[in-house]
Motif scaffolding. Structure first.
Motif, PDB file in Angstrom:
ATOM      1  N   LYS A   5      28.141  21.200  38.180  1.00 31.03           N
ATOM      2  CA  LYS A   5      29.463  21.784  37.963  1.00 31.03           C
ATOM      3  C   LYS A   5      29.555  22.299  36.533  1.00 31.03           C
ATOM      4  O   LYS A   5      29.149  21.629  35.596  1.00 31.03           O
ATOM      5  CB  LYS A   5      30.545  20.750  38.222  1.00 31.03           C
ATOM      6  N   GLU A   6      30.095  23.508  36.385  1.00 29.48           N
ATOM      7  CA  GLU A   6      30.218  24.106  35.058  1.00 29.48           C
ATOM      8  C   GLU A   6      31.164  23.306  34.176  1.00 29.48           C
ATOM      9  O   GLU A   6      31.004  23.271  32.957  1.00 29.48           O
ATOM     10  CB  GLU A   6      30.678  25.553  35.166  1.00 29.48           C
ATOM     11  N   SER A   7      32.151  22.680  34.780  1.00 31.33           N
ATOM     12  CA  SER A   7      33.105  21.926  33.969  1.00 31.33           C
ATOM     13  C   SER A   7      32.414  20.787  33.225  1.00 31.33           C
ATOM     14  O   SER A   7      32.785  20.456  32.100  1.00 31.33           O
ATOM     15  CB  SER A   7      34.226  21.386  34.846  1.00 31.33           C
ATOM     16  N   TRP A  44      30.870  22.240  30.043  1.00 30.05           N
ATOM     17  CA  TRP A  44      31.823  22.555  28.978  1.00 30.05           C
ATOM     18  C   TRP A  44      32.483  21.311  28.402  1.00 30.05           C
ATOM     19  O   TRP A  44      32.951  21.320  27.266  1.00 30.05           O
ATOM     20  CB  TRP A  44      32.869  23.553  29.468  1.00 30.05           C
ATOM     21  N   GLN A  45      32.524  20.214  29.159  1.00 29.64           N
ATOM     22  CA  GLN A  45      33.096  18.976  28.626  1.00 29.64           C
ATOM     23  C   GLN A  45      32.272  18.422  27.474  1.00 29.64           C
ATOM     24  O   GLN A  45      32.790  17.746  26.597  1.00 29.64           O
ATOM     25  CB  GLN A  45      33.212  17.923  29.726  1.00 29.64           C
ATOM     26  N   ASP A  46      30.981  18.718  27.468  1.00 31.12           N
ATOM     27  CA  ASP A  46      30.104  18.229  26.410  1.00 31.12           C
ATOM     28  C   ASP A  46      30.222  19.054  25.128  1.00 31.12           C
ATOM     29  O   ASP A  46      29.708  18.650  24.089  1.00 31.12           O
ATOM     30  CB  ASP A  46      28.645  18.251  26.877  1.00 31.12           C
ATOM     31  N   LYS A  47      30.866  20.215  25.197  1.00 37.99           N
ATOM     32  CA  LYS A  47      30.968  21.108  24.041  1.00 37.99           C
ATOM     33  C   LYS A  47      32.231  20.800  23.244  1.00 37.99           C
ATOM     34  O   LYS A  47      33.246  20.388  23.787  1.00 37.99           O
ATOM     35  CB  LYS A  47      31.010  22.576  24.486  1.00 37.99           C
ATOM     36  N   SER A  48      32.161  21.034  21.938  1.00 38.66           N
ATOM     37  CA  SER A  48      33.343  20.848  21.093  1.00 38.66           C
ATOM     38  C   SER A  48      34.308  22.012  21.330  1.00 38.66           C
ATOM     39  O   SER A  48      33.930  23.045  21.882  1.00 38.66           O
ATOM     40  CB  SER A  48      32.943  20.804  19.619  1.00 38.66           C
TER      41      SER A  48
END
Length: 62
Positions: free
Chosen positions: A17-19, A22-26
Motif C-alpha cells: 500500500k502506498e500509504s 508515505w507514513q515512513d516519510k517526514s
C-alpha cells in the motif's frame, strides 16, 4: 534535495500500500514530493514553469 527514482516489481495482489510508504516519510519529504509533482503537472498542462503573477489595478482618473 533531489529525489531518486526507484522501481520495484510486485505480483498482482502482493502490491504494498502506498500509504505505508508515505507514513515512513517526514512531512518535509512529503511536501517536497508534492511540490515536485505539482511542478511537473504545471509543465505538462500549461507548458510553462511557475512564475510570479502580475497584479494590475485599474484606477478611474477624474
Amino acid at each position: 534535495m533531489s529525489l531518486v527514482k526507484i522501481v520495484r516489481k510486485h505480483k498482482v495482489g502482493e502490491q504494498p500500500k502506498e500509504s505505508l510508504f508515505w507514513q515512513d516519510k517526514s512531512y518535509q519529504e512529503r511536501l517536497a514530493a508534492l511540490e515536485e509533482i505539482r511542478g511537473e503537472y504545471d509543465l505538462w498542462r500549461y507548458n510553462a514553469e511557475q512564475r510570479l503573477q502580475r497584479v494590475y489595478r485599474i484606477i478611474k482618473q477624474t
